[in-house]
Scaffold this motif. Structure first.
Motif, short mmCIF file in Angstrom:
data_model
loop_
_atom_site.label_atom_id
_atom_site.label_comp_id
_atom_site.label_asym_id
_atom_site.label_seq_id
_atom_site.Cartn_x
_atom_site.Cartn_y
_atom_site.Cartn_z
N UNK A 10 0.81 -1.21 0.00
CA UNK A 10 0.00 0.00 0.00
C UNK A 10 0.84 1.26 0.00
N UNK A 11 1.94 1.25 0.75
CA UNK A 11 2.83 2.42 0.79
C UNK A 11 3.47 2.66 -0.57
N UNK A 12 3.93 1.59 -1.21
CA UNK A 12 4.50 1.74 -2.56
C UNK A 12 3.43 2.24 -3.55
N UNK A 13 2.23 1.70 -3.46
CA UNK A 13 1.15 2.13 -4.36
C UNK A 13 0.79 3.60 -4.14
N UNK A 14 0.76 4.03 -2.88
CA UNK A 14 0.47 5.42 -2.56
C UNK A 14 1.55 6.34 -3.14
#
Length: 94
Positions: A10-14
């Motif tokens: 999720x952090x990478x996608x954000x």
């Protein structure tokens, strides 16, 4: 461990979404330089500027954000694979 894998993805996608906003902002009339959204530039510009210094000049096109998206996508995939292998083992034993 499943929560760590999901949070990391999720952090990478954000971060990829922030790069897209930084790149497409002028075309979608998103004022990235307003005080409310200036943090997006502060979060993404270090990576994009580093890639701009590495990439050769390619005319009027700026491929820094595209390269940043590709790099973050590759790192996300490798990190996800590493975390899954750590959490669930290496699969079949030889």
């Amino acid at each position: 461990m499943d929560m760590v894998i999901r949070a990391t993805g999720g952090a990478f996608s954000f971060y990829m979404l922030l790069i897209l906003l930084r790149w497409l902002g002028p075309w979608i009339e998103f004022d990235i330089d307003s005080p409310r959204w200036r943090w997006i530039a502060r979060a993404t510009d270090p990576l994009i500027n580093w890639l701009r210094r590495i990439l050769p000049p390619l005319g009027p096109m700026d491929f820094g954000p595209v390269a940043a998206l590709l790099l973050v996508w590759i790192v996300r995939a490798l990190t996800w694979r590493l975390l899954v292998e750590i959490a669930f083992g290496h699969g079949s034993a030889a």
